[in-house]
Design an enzyme around this catalytic site. Structure first.
Site, PDB file in Angstrom:
ATOM      1  N   ASP A   9      -3.702   2.033   9.660  1.00  7.93           N
ATOM      2  CA  ASP A   9      -4.832   2.943   9.805  1.00  7.93           C
ATOM      3  C   ASP A   9      -5.230   3.047  11.258  1.00  7.93           C
ATOM      4  OD1 ASP A   9      -6.333   3.917   7.080  1.00  7.93           O
ATOM      5  OD2 ASP A   9      -5.005   2.214   6.789  1.00  7.93           O
ATOM      6  N   LYS A  11      -2.546   7.308  15.386  1.00  2.00           N
ATOM      7  CA  LYS A  11      -3.205   6.114  14.857  1.00  2.00           C
ATOM      8  C   LYS A  11      -3.505   5.067  15.930  1.00  2.00           C
ATOM      9  CE  LYS A  11      -0.914   6.929  10.464  1.00  2.00           C
ATOM     10  NZ  LYS A  11       0.069   6.434   9.491  1.00  2.00           N
ATOM     11  N   CYS A  47       0.834  -1.198   0.000  1.00  2.00           N
ATOM     12  CA  CYS A  47       0.000   0.000   0.000  1.00  2.00           C
ATOM     13  C   CYS A  47       0.877   1.259   0.000  1.00  2.00           C
ATOM     14  CB  CYS A  47      -0.981  -0.022   1.176  1.00  2.00           C
ATOM     15  SG  CYS A  47      -2.403   1.089   0.947  1.00  2.00           S
ATOM     16  N   ASN A  97      -4.738  -2.414   8.885  1.00  5.02           N
ATOM     17  CA  ASN A  97      -4.118  -1.769   7.729  1.00  5.02           C
ATOM     18  C   ASN A  97      -4.761  -2.294   6.454  1.00  5.02           C
ATOM     19  OD1 ASN A  97      -2.066   0.097   6.751  1.00  5.02           O
ATOM     20  ND2 ASN A  97      -0.979  -1.685   5.959  1.00  5.02           N
TER      21      ASN A  97
END
Length: 317
Positions: free
Chosen positions: A200, A236, A131, A210
């Site tokens: 995340d 986070k 990602c 994530n």
């Protein structure tokens, strides 16, 4: 402004976050505080109670956009808990100051995290990426500034191909990149010295939420003895998990996965598109934050230090 409305900046930011025009945890948090600041600055509330109701309404509008990206509620929580005063002017000033203070902290946090993460990398290391993460890129940028040569293997990360963004950012840092399809990760792990991913959200037990595919990669990396490093600012960390609340996994539109015409051609099928998965702490070697790096099982102590035991949220009436 009608008391039921939110400032146009709030509505536009909410839409952009939902549509992933604004993406990445730090970017989302930054945009959310700017929207709240705009709401506070433009408020025409006549009483402190009306102002507080208005700012909470704006926060809820933003909060509903991306339920898994915990940087969003954390940024809203930071501003709302610093919105204090006996008058509308005092409340407005404190909300604006809180938003600006949060962004200042955000700016310094990523640089500090990057310097810490770069210490895990040696000259000549090859890193496998999944990602796109601004925190991960901060680590690589810091390593390059230290003069370290880094190689990169980048998963394209379907369905939205965020790996292509990572590949471009790495090339801007003069890092040689090999782009691979997601299913090829196992083949290329033997060529990697580390796996670096963002997050995340991070839960109290050290689990990492994530981009979908992270858990599969982490399991395979553990099998190959390739260290799995998570880069995540403390914004986070999810304080709601201290009290046992589970993380809601965002399900995105099926048309990110399959075109409408193709779906009609195939016939009746079920299409699911979870945006994230949860990687248990046993597959993670370290979580790197601006406060230092931690084994995942120890992240709960940092979370309690930062947030205490969370209960009622500030956007609740």
């Amino acid at each position: 402004m009608d008391e039921r409305e939110v400032h146009p900046s709030v509505a536009e930011t909410a839409e952009d976050i939902a549509e992933m025009e604004i993406r990445g945890a730090a970017t989302i948090a930054d945009a959310a505080t700017r929207a709240l600041e705009a709401q506070a600055a433009a408020s025409e509330a006549q009483t402190p109670e009306a102002f507080e109701s208005e700012i909470r309404r704006a926060a809820r509008r933003l909060l509903d956009t991306r339920p898994t990206a915990v940087s969003l509620p954390n940024s809203l929580r930071y501003v709302l808990r610093r919105t204090e005063g006996e008058t509308v002017d005092a409340l407005r000033e404190s909300a604006i100051a809180g938003a600006q203070e949060f962004r200042d902290c955000l700016d310094s946090a990523q640089a500090d995290l990057g310097a810490i993460g770069a210490n895990r990398l040696r000259d000549g290391d090859t890193v496998l990426f999944h990602c796109n993460s601004t925190d991960v890129m901060a680590c690589i940028r810091a390593a390059r500034e230290q003069g370290k040569s880094i190689g990169a293997i980048v998963k394209e990360t379907r369905p939205r191909r965020q790996g292509h963004i990572t590949a471009k950012q790495l090339r801007d840092l003069d890092v040689p990149v090999t782009l691979i399809v997601d299913g090829a990760a196992g083949r290329y792990l033997d060529d990697a010295d580390h796996v670096f991913v963002g997050a995340d959200s991070v839960t109290a037990d050290g689990s990492v939420v994530n981009k979908i595919g992270t858990r599969q990669l982490a399991v395979t990396a553990r099998e190959r003895d390739t260290p799995m490093v998570v880069a995540a600012q403390t914004v986070k960390l999810d304080p709601t998990t201290l009290t046992g609340q589970t993380v809601e996994i965002e399900m995105r539109d099926e048309h990110e996965v399959i075109e409408r015409a193709e779906r009609e051609e195939i016939g009746t099928i079920t299409v699911e598109n979870p945006a994230f998965d949860v990687t248990p702490p046993r597959y993670i070697d370290a979580i790197v934050t601006e406060r230092g790096q931690f084994p995942p099982e120890s992240i709960v102590f940092l979370m309690r230090e930062l947030f205490g035991e969370q209960a009622r949220q500030p956007w609740e009436e």
